[in-house]
Design a protein around this motif. Structure first.
Motif, short mmCIF file in Angstrom:
data_model
loop_
_atom_site.label_atom_id
_atom_site.label_comp_id
_atom_site.label_asym_id
_atom_site.label_seq_id
_atom_site.Cartn_x
_atom_site.Cartn_y
_atom_site.Cartn_z
N CYS A 157 -3.66 15.76 -4.04
CA CYS A 157 -4.97 15.30 -3.59
C CYS A 157 -4.80 14.28 -2.46
CB CYS A 157 -5.75 14.65 -4.74
SG CYS A 157 -6.17 15.77 -6.08
N ASP A 158 -5.79 14.23 -1.59
CA ASP A 158 -5.81 13.23 -0.52
C ASP A 158 -6.51 11.99 -1.06
OD1 ASP A 158 -5.64 11.89 1.83
OD2 ASP A 158 -7.22 13.02 2.85
N LEU A 159 -5.75 11.18 -1.81
CA LEU A 159 -6.32 10.03 -2.52
C LEU A 159 -6.08 8.75 -1.73
CD1 LEU A 159 -7.53 9.23 -5.45
CD2 LEU A 159 -5.20 8.45 -5.90
N SER A 160 -7.15 8.04 -1.44
CA SER A 160 -7.02 6.72 -0.82
C SER A 160 -7.03 5.65 -1.92
CB SER A 160 -8.15 6.46 0.17
OG SER A 160 -9.40 6.43 -0.49
N THR A 161 -6.35 4.55 -1.67
CA THR A 161 -6.26 3.49 -2.67
C THR A 161 -6.75 2.17 -2.07
OG1 THR A 161 -3.94 3.09 -2.07
CG2 THR A 161 -4.37 4.54 -3.95
N ASP A 162 -7.27 1.34 -2.93
CA ASP A 162 -7.79 0.05 -2.51
C ASP A 162 -7.40 -0.99 -3.54
OD1 ASP A 162 -9.19 -1.88 -1.10
OD2 ASP A 162 -11.09 -1.43 -2.10
N PHE A 163 -6.90 -2.14 -3.07
CA PHE A 163 -6.53 -3.23 -3.96
C PHE A 163 -7.70 -4.19 -4.15
CE2 PHE A 163 -2.08 -2.42 -2.41
CZ PHE A 163 -1.59 -2.02 -3.64
N LEU A 164 -7.93 -4.59 -5.38
CA LEU A 164 -8.85 -5.68 -5.68
C LEU A 164 -8.04 -6.95 -5.90
CD1 LEU A 164 -11.23 -3.80 -8.15
CD2 LEU A 164 -11.65 -4.35 -5.75
N PRO A 165 -8.67 -8.13 -5.82
CA PRO A 165 -7.92 -9.38 -6.05
C PRO A 165 -7.19 -9.35 -7.39
CG PRO A 165 -10.10 -9.86 -5.19
CD PRO A 165 -10.08 -8.39 -5.47
N GLN B 4 0.83 -1.20 0.00
CA GLN B 4 0.00 0.00 0.00
C GLN B 4 0.87 1.25 0.00
OE1 GLN B 4 -3.46 -0.64 0.28
NE2 GLN B 4 -3.96 1.49 -0.20
N ALA B 5 1.90 1.26 0.84
CA ALA B 5 2.79 2.42 0.92
C ALA B 5 3.56 2.60 -0.38
CB ALA B 5 3.76 2.27 2.09
N VAL B 6 4.02 1.48 -0.97
CA VAL B 6 4.76 1.55 -2.24
C VAL B 6 3.86 2.09 -3.34
CG1 VAL B 6 5.87 0.17 -4.04
CG2 VAL B 6 6.41 -0.24 -1.63
N LEU B 7 2.63 1.60 -3.39
CA LEU B 7 1.70 2.07 -4.42
C LEU B 7 1.46 3.56 -4.30
CD1 LEU B 7 -0.38 1.47 -6.67
CD2 LEU B 7 -2.06 1.12 -4.87
N GLU B 8 1.21 4.04 -3.10
CA GLU B 8 0.95 5.46 -2.92
C GLU B 8 2.17 6.32 -3.26
OE1 GLU B 8 -0.57 5.89 1.02
OE2 GLU B 8 -2.45 4.83 0.58
#
Length: 290
Positions: free
Chosen positions: A269-277, A217-221
């Motif tokens: 932007c304050d963008l949240s990220t979410d992983f799908l399978p 998650q941290a790497v993606l952001e």
């Protein structure tokens, strides 16, 4: 393409742009839009060491455009990030039939995609060869990287303004997503109405992304900072530890009302990220269910 065909294409593009400039209500507005011949961005455009986009030519949304876009930014006082909408042109012979990467033998090995994305099928047609019937085995391409993209428009930002007049240079993922051949013609427009993003759902192509990295998650952001914007339906790339990972942009929401949208700003932007399978996980599950 012959030199004569290229010269004819350049003249058509020049004529279109001249008409646009002549009909624009102001000099600033005239500079915000061009019809451009597109070519793939390559490492020759890599910014010098220390530059923000250094070594991120293919893992970001930056493009090289002609000088008029910098004039447009100055005249319109556009705020950062300076976003450009790249569109296929329906009809008129400007943009060819969608580019099909599966027809080409050379594939980008850095994509780290396994051969599992190619399925073998038995051809029903028998052929006579040396007096005997033999069935042929053909490859069915299922890896989305080697299938024509379905986007009609994508948004990106400015790498530099050193492209020749009437030309633009786009990252590989964007050209693939739009199904563009080299020297296809696209419309490129400076836009200021892309909403800020609040959430992005991404689907990794490989489950190795979560296995290889302790804090994905941290790497993606962190890596998303090299994208000033995201387009729903695009397939984007990120590098980590000399390995390339690919992600589908499945869902985007805008701020402040969390509305679904096709394009969002990422920068500032304050963008949240979410992983799908991951794609390969879903594929294994389908095989098990069968």
């Amino acid at each position: 393409e012959s030199a004569l065909e290229i010269a004819d294409l350049e003249q058509r593009v020049e004529d279109y742009n001249a008409k646009w400039i002549a009909s624009a209500p102001s000099h600033g507005k005239a500079c915000t839009h061009r019809r451009l011949i597109c070519l793939p961005l390559n490492e020759k455009f890599n910014p010098p060491m220390g530059g923000f986009s250094h070594d991120h030519v293919q893992t970001g949304d930056k493009m090289s455009l002609p000088r008029n876009y910098w004039t447009a930014i100055e005249k319109t006082k556009a705020e950062v990030p300076w976003l450009m909408k790249v569109e296929r042109i329906p009809g008129g012979g400007w943009t060819k039939k969608r580019f099909d990467p599966s027809k080409y033998l050379v594939s980008p090995k850095e994509d780290n995609e396994s051969d599992d994305d190619e399925e073998e099928e038995e051809d029903d047609d028998d052929e006579e060869e040396d007096g005997s019937n033999k069935s042929r085995t053909v490859k069915k391409i299922t890896n989305p990287l080697y299938l024509p993209g379905t986007l009609n428009a994508a948004v990106g930002s400015l790498l530099d303004c050193r492209a020749p007049s009437n030309y633009c240079f786009l990252p590989w993922w964007m050209m693939r997503g739009l199904g563009l051949h080299p020297r296809d013609v696209v419309d490129v427009t400076l836009i200021e109405d892309v909403p800020p993003g609040s959430m992005a759902r991404l689907r990794p192509h490989s489950s190795e992304f979560a296995k290889d990295i302790s804090n994905p998650q941290a790497v993606l952001e962190t890596e998303l900072k090299h994208y000033s914007s995201l387009t729903k339906g695009a397939v984007i790339a990120m590098d980590y530890n000399n390995k390339r990972y690919w992600f589908d942009i499945v869902d985007l929401r805008s701020s402040p009302h969390n509305e679904k949208c096709d394009m969002v700003k990422v920068q500032d932007c304050d963008l949240s990220t979410d992983f799908l399978p991951a794609r390969d996980t879903l594929k294994k599950k389908r095989r098990q269910d069968e």
